[in-house]
Write an enzyme that holds these catalytic residues in place. Structure first.
Site, PDB file in Angstrom:
ATOM      1  CB  CYS A 153      33.764  50.405   5.046  1.00 43.33           C
ATOM      2  SG  CYS A 153      33.541  51.882   6.082  1.00 43.33           S
ATOM      3  CB  CYS A 205      29.305  51.327   6.870  1.00 39.09           C
ATOM      4  SG  CYS A 205      30.027  51.277   5.220  1.00 39.09           S
ATOM      5  N   GLY A 226      32.532  65.289 -24.487  1.00 38.32           N
ATOM      6  CA  GLY A 226      33.955  65.021 -24.328  1.00 38.32           C
ATOM      7  C   GLY A 226      34.849  66.079 -24.937  1.00 38.32           C
ATOM      8  CB  CYS A 270      32.958  54.662   2.908  1.00 37.20           C
ATOM      9  SG  CYS A 270      32.178  53.051   2.984  1.00 37.20           S
ATOM     10  CB  CYS A 316      30.405  55.771   5.337  1.00 31.61           C
ATOM     11  SG  CYS A 316      31.203  54.643   6.499  1.00 31.61           S
TER      12      CYS A 316
END
Lengths: 234, 309, 260
Positions: B249, B252, B40, B274, B280
């Site tokens: 979606c 899909c 970080g 998606c 997808c």
């Protein structure tokens, strides 16, 4: 009678640096004593330094030499050498001072101003407010003014607010600078009653009174500052 | 659709492997090692001029160039899609300069360079995810002085991050930050997860893959080693939440993926698909169908729209 | 309110030199809880330099600043780690700048300005932070409807009061003020003074206030230090210094400014 305050060999002069450092001597060799339960009038003609002396007793003015000792908390405190903290504490708990002028922050309601010294001593707020209301009533300040700042009041009203504030706490020592100067007969009588009550509870009082009547009514003795003026005995 | 493409013989010998010279790659690797060692923490590095403008992923490209080897398989996505200009050019860049294999399949890639998304498919220990980062400093919003933000990181003075979230709630009634949502890394450093939607934040937490972040313009690198704790900042009474959609979606039928809204015509018709094109199409290949599918295998070019940021 | 005899702050022999130039020299004093110290003097007399050095913003050339911390007792603030010092500065200390813009975040709401210190010490409950902010807005006499407004939409006096609220929310014990009423209209000044005095009393705050306005000094401070050319030339009870000044410079200051 027990001694509450004494001044020994006190001298005071002003050096005016802005005016060629001229030194104006005021007093020398002042010996003063104040006992519990008495009311001493500081006397002397206008300009003789009564107010100056009273301010010295309150440590508002410094002394050039000598000592002023105040019985504070059972001990003698020399206010000419004491720390600012000690003097503030002395003023808070031992010595009250009714000056001729009201110096307050704008906007603060009269009732708050009067109650403040008592609240500072730790008294419950409501008790202090109650006593403030009593005093303002006795001094004939109309209730409709209590929530207003005294800065909008007449001179006489301001003076009475000042007195109420000065008398709200039972200070062992009280200094009164012309407390009745701009008061009518009725209010003067009230102030005299307040002074008598303070004496009765054992307060040691020093005051400047502009008229003989008042002085004769409440004072147990007098102290002529003129006799200590520099050059007075030449 | 071809799944793995080798680009033979196109690697130009005029360039060093993966474009950058070896000294530069070493310098970047040193920065990466430091970044991995202090999860970080933003490590400065001597970022090079790349043959593409800032904002096009120069930071990510330099990181990728430093870690990629001849045996790697590279996938590049932009907003989840493999076929956007940015993704295509970066993929071609490495195909040309490093002669590496490229893929659009998340599972097949060993290195995935990304802008604005994390693939839906869970990543593995043998994968590296490289993020392109525009502004690495999460505190910059409220503190313009670099000297001060560095000090704040050093002393863990992160109250300011919550000031931003407080403002969100006071203005919108909820934390309205939806992307570049600040996270606390390993209980120590507050980090900007790059402009990924906050939907992806939970994926960063304890991810098996190594995550590397490169900011080209700002010349900063930071990292999350595998299995690092990543916590999205929030308030006790306004806990962190990810976006959710009422729709599935259209292609899909997925209900668990990040959806892009696509405007279909001027009459206000729209659909959701998606944003992760690979996810997808894999679902469609497996026989999943959404309401707008019409059994037509759809190209993947619908995902250019911005995510619901 | 009882005043402890234990000093909260002890400044010893503080000297700040800028090369050969004197910022301030050989300043020593103590400050107790609940005590208000005024520092007066004309521009360039070293007041602000002194304030910066005392308040850990500028390490002095010589001398020490010791503070009685809540947890570790008396500590030399310049011997603390930077982390400890910064924590002290945003929890137990407060700073009220002359220009409210220096002390506020102008791009976040009043509520966030007040809440920042709470969040900085780990408060993570939005509702509580917001309530505290609202409460403080009331205490400094700003309508609570303004909680979500930006400070830039506030008047100068309101900004100054917001700055005070932002500072006092963590219940600091020592407040540094640099000309807090400077640049405000007289009526706005009075209101601010009243507010400050009330807060100082109610919260038993120790305050060091730098001002060139002797009227402000008289109304707020218990004690005064008069500075000239970087040195304290006179100090003592506020009314004593102002009513019976001893030093030539103090006399000049009093006679030239105080006309009522």
């Amino acid at each position: 009678m027990s001694e509450m305050l004494h001044a020994k060999k006190v001298a005071k002069g002003f050096t005016l640096h802005t005016q060629g450092s001229v030194t104006i001597p005021v007093f020398e060799g002042v010996e003063f004593r104040l006992n519990a339960g008495e009311c001493i009038a500081l006397t002397g003609e206008s300009g003789s330094g009564k107010s100056t002396f009273m301010r010295m007793l309150y440590a508002n003015y410094t002394c050039s030499s000598g000592s002023i000792s105040v019985l504070h908390d059972g001990d003698w405190l020399d206010i000419t050498t004491a720390s600012p903290h000690a003097i503030l504490d002395m003023r808070k708990r031992t010595m009250g001072y009714v000056s001729q002028f009201l110096r307050v922050i704008p906007r603060v309601p009269t009732l708050e101003i009067v109650a403040e010294p008592l609240i500072a001593l730790g008294t419950a707020r409501e008790t202090a407010m109650e006593k403030a209301r009593d005093l303002l009533t006795r001094l004939r300040i109309p209730e409709r003014l209590w929530q207003l700042s005294p800065l909008t009041f007449s001179g006489g009203e301001q003076q009475r607010v000042n007195i109420a504030r000065g008398f709200i706490a039972d200070y062992p020592i009280m200094l009164l600078d012309e407390p009745t100067a701009s008061l009518d007969t009725q209010n003067r009588a009230t102030v005299l009653a307040l002074i008598e009550e303070a004496k009765a509870r054992g307060a040691a009082i020093a005051g400047i009174f502009h008229d003989h009547e008042t002085r004769d009514a409440v004072c147990t003795g007098s102290f002529d500052v003129t006799s200590f003026k520099v050059g007075a005995n030449d | 659709m071809e799944q793995t493409v080798n680009n033979p013989a196109q690697a130009s010998s005029a360039y060093n492997f993966a474009y950058l010279d070896e000294q530069t790659k070493r310098m970047i690797r040193r920065a990466l090692l430091k970044a991995v060692a202090i999860p970080g923490y933003q490590v400065p590095f001597a970022g090079r001029e790349m043959p593409m403008p800032y904002g096009w992923g120069t930071g990510g490209v330099q990181v990728t160039a430093a870690v990629i080897g001849p045996d790697d398989t590279l996938k590049v996505i932009d907003q989840g899609a493999d076929d956007t200009t940015n993704a295509v050019s970066i993929r071609q860049f490495f195909a040309k300069t490093a002669n590496v294999a490229t893929t659009e399949k998340t599972a097949k890639a060993s290195i995935i360079q990304t802008r604005h998304r994390i693939p839906e498919k869970e990543l593995r220990e043998d994968q590296i995810l490289v993020y392109q980062v525009p502004i690495p400093e999460p505190l910059r919003f409220l503190e313009p002085r670099e000297t001060e933000t560095r000090k704040m990181h050093a002393l863990e003075e992160y109250g300011l991050m919550h000031v931003k979230l407080y403002e969100d709630i006071s203005r919108h009634g909820h934390i309205a930050t939806t992307y570049a949502y600040p996270v606390m890394v390993n209980d120590r450093y507050v980090m900007d997860p790059s402009p990924t939607p906050k939907f992806d934040n939970p994926k960063m937490d304890m991810m098996a893959a190594l995550q590397l972040f490169g900011a080209g313009r700002e010349k900063r690198i930071y990292a999350l080693p595998p299995y690092t704790k990543v916590k999205s900042l929030d308030f006790e009474d306004h806990p962190f939440e990810v976006q959710s959609w009422k729709d599935e979606c259209g292609m899909c039928g997925a209900t668990d993926s990040y959806l892009d809204e696509v405007i279909l015509d001027d009459k206000g018709n729209r659909m959701f698909v998606c944003s992760d094109t690979d996810y997808c199409s894999e679902r469609q290949d497996a026989g999943h169908r959404g309401p707008q599918h019409h059994d037509q295998p759809l190209g993947t070019s619908h995902s250019n729209g911005k995510a619901a940021e | 309110m009882t005043r402890s005899n234990e000093p909260l702050l002890r400044v010893s022999d503080l000297t700040m030199m800028y090369g050969d130039r004197v910022g301030c020299r050989n300043v020593s004093f103590e400050l107790r809880p609940g005590e208000v110290l005024g520092i007066v003097g004309e521009s360039g007399s070293g007041k602000s330099t002194l304030l910066r050095s005392i308040s850990a913003q500028q390490e002095p050339t010589k001398g020490t600043v010791e503070y009685h911390t809540r947890i570790d007792g008396i500590r030399d603030v310049y011997q603390m780690s930077e982390a400890q010092r910064r924590l002290l500065m945003r929890t137990d200390w407060a700073f009220v700048h002359q220009n409210a813009r220096d002390g506020l975040r102008m791009n976040v709401s009043a509520g966030a300005n007040i809440g920042e210190r709470l969040m900085a010490v780990g408060d993570r409950h939005y509702g509580n932070i917001r309530n505290a902010a609202e409460n403080w807005l009331g205490k400094v006499e700003i309508a609570t409807e303004r909680l979500d407004d930006l400070p830039s939409t506030f008047s100068g006096g309101m900004q100054q009061r917001l700055q005070i609220a932002r500072n006092l929310v963590t219940s600091p014990r020592l407040v540094f003020m640099d000309e807090p009423t400077g640049g405000l209209d007289v009526s706005v000044q009075a209101r601010l003074l009243d507010l400050l005095r009330g807060l100082v009393h109610d919260l038993n705050l120790a305050v060091i206030i730098v001002t060139h306005d002797l009227a402000v000094a008289r109304l707020l401070s218990h004690r005064l230090m008069v500075m000239q050319r970087g040195e304290v030339i006179e100090s003592g009870l506020t009314d004593q210094v102002l009513d019976d000044p001893q030093h030539a410079y103090t006399q000049l200051l009093v006679s030239s400014i105080l006309q009522n």
